[in-house]
Motif scaffolding. Sequence first.
Motif, short mmCIF file in Angstrom:
data_model
loop_
_atom_site.label_atom_id
_atom_site.label_comp_id
_atom_site.label_asym_id
_atom_site.label_seq_id
_atom_site.Cartn_x
_atom_site.Cartn_y
_atom_site.Cartn_z
N CYS A 195 0.82 -1.22 0.00
CA CYS A 195 0.00 0.00 0.00
C CYS A 195 0.85 1.27 0.00
O CYS A 195 0.44 2.31 -0.52
N ILE A 198 2.04 1.48 -3.94
CA ILE A 198 1.10 1.67 -5.05
C ILE A 198 0.87 3.14 -5.40
O ILE A 198 0.84 3.49 -6.59
N LEU A 223 -6.82 -6.49 -0.98
CA LEU A 223 -5.84 -5.41 -1.03
C LEU A 223 -6.41 -4.18 -1.73
O LEU A 223 -6.42 -3.08 -1.16
N ALA A 224 -6.90 -4.37 -2.96
CA ALA A 224 -7.22 -3.24 -3.82
C ALA A 224 -8.56 -2.58 -3.55
O ALA A 224 -8.76 -1.40 -3.86
N LEU A 228 -6.16 -0.82 0.51
CA LEU A 228 -5.56 0.30 -0.23
C LEU A 228 -6.40 1.58 -0.19
O LEU A 228 -5.88 2.64 0.19
#
Length: 575
Positions: A195, A198, A223-224, A228
């Motif tokens: 994180c 990105i 995650l996304a 994140l």
Amino acid sequence: MSHISDSQSLGDLLRRSVKRFSGRQALMVPEEKGFRRVSFDELYDEAYRYAGALRAAGAEKGERLCIVGETCVQWALVDWAAQTLGVVTVPIYPTLPADQAQYIASDSGANLIIVGDGTQAAKFQGLDGVKVVGWSDGAGVPSLFDQDATLTRVEWEKGIDAVERHELATLIYTSGTTGPPKGVMLSHDNFISICADIPVALPVDETDVFLVFLPLSHVFARLAGHVLPTAIGATIAYAGSVASIASDMVEVRPTIMFVVPRFLESVRARIIAGVKKQSPMKQRLFNMALAQGLKKQRGEFAPLGGLLDKLVGEKIRARTGGKLKFFVSGGAALSPHVSEFYIAFGLTVLQGYGLTETTAASCLNSPDDNRPETVGKPLGCVEFKIAEDGEILQRGASVMLGYYNLSEASKEAIGADGWFHTGDIGELDAGSLKITDRKKDLLVLGNGKNVAPLHVESTIKESDFIEEAVLFGDGMEYCCALIVPEFDRIKTWLKEKGESEGDNAKIVERDDVKALIKSEIKTANSKLADYERAKKHVLLSKPFTLETGELTPSLKVKRRVVKEMYANELQSMKR
């Protein structure tokens, strides 16, 4: 964003984001009419309420807790609450049958299971030593909030301080394409490191709106679409359902969507099917816009590109809400022709790469350097090298701690020098990673030629009339393929000819359909080397599904299962 990199745990990351983005919108939760807005401060209050309920239900630091249900705000809150307590969460796909769900619960050593509804609760009947509760009423089991919480705010905050970055955060079980699922151990550090990287690779920040619909039980969405956006202060909008995604996009007006190739392929197919119903003039206009748009995006001469984009492209972009900066596609390879379709209409699709074992994101293309034939450049916290046999090796902060209770498998996957063996075959091209196939999927023909099936299958699936293609050929003198037709498109084609289509079983027996698919495969074969070409094929009357076992929960084809299920069809092509 130092508040991310300085975090000592996921619970601490949540706390730091709440302080940094206090007053800003964190969530958009679908309700009967529209979406309810939730601020970061309200999110933190809810995480505390859920943490109190989990503690009252018996969850303690270091213990395992299974989460089973569809993607929704309650799923997210259970996870955030668990992370603040140092409880290890074990997500289970809601599509898994009871035996597989119980296997994961037992193997992980979970003593508490949180379910979304009665269907999920029923899967754990007869499982001893495990407490099952629902995150809401109506699940046929006690509610998570039945007991009074005694966890004070001060105790909760101290509990967050006690969780360290190197500790285990979650056990995510692999899809099991080659055997029983293995529990991938991911730490707080794995997620935090990714994180922190990105936002350097992608232009994402607190002004963004993420529309989330992929299963949070998968590491990609976890995650996304969960950690994140919360880390960067963005808004997460939960889709009402898969069926409502089209209308949700228009209402939410997302700027970012993380998707899988099947989603993009499905949307493209629906747009093309809709165009086929339009007048010949509108069809020509669409095809011209597609051709000119692609030339324009490539920097080639496209004199009508601007005009046609106004007439066609703007309408297509409006379907996404009109504010979309880009899709990020992951989970499987995206066919180039699908990527080009979106690019032609001004919708950027960025491919990325990562595995459950590498916390979902290892490489990413960026809008400023988008090479669809690759999966982008490595993030800052990871490095790659290519082994002598072509296997991609990865090392860095995103690599898992190992497989739970499988020390030998862990040593086999991660060498003494820290390099993780991905099982993928690829190459580095000007700093970007290109995936060519799975190591275990490579076909060795009887003449000694090695064939990478992924490339061949992707080429065959460029046809609008083919939904799925699975290539075989081990020990044979040539390649052969099992083909699942795109039945909706073929039925439209038959209607256009003025003929009744019948059911799928009858469709695949029609001579005109056989000739159509044969012609499409001939076109694909013309783009391939002779030894790669599918010399024979069989049409299947049933799509691959999760329920029948040919697909993993992340919608990858289980080649071994398909080979076993269609052994007779494969045998017929050896003659």
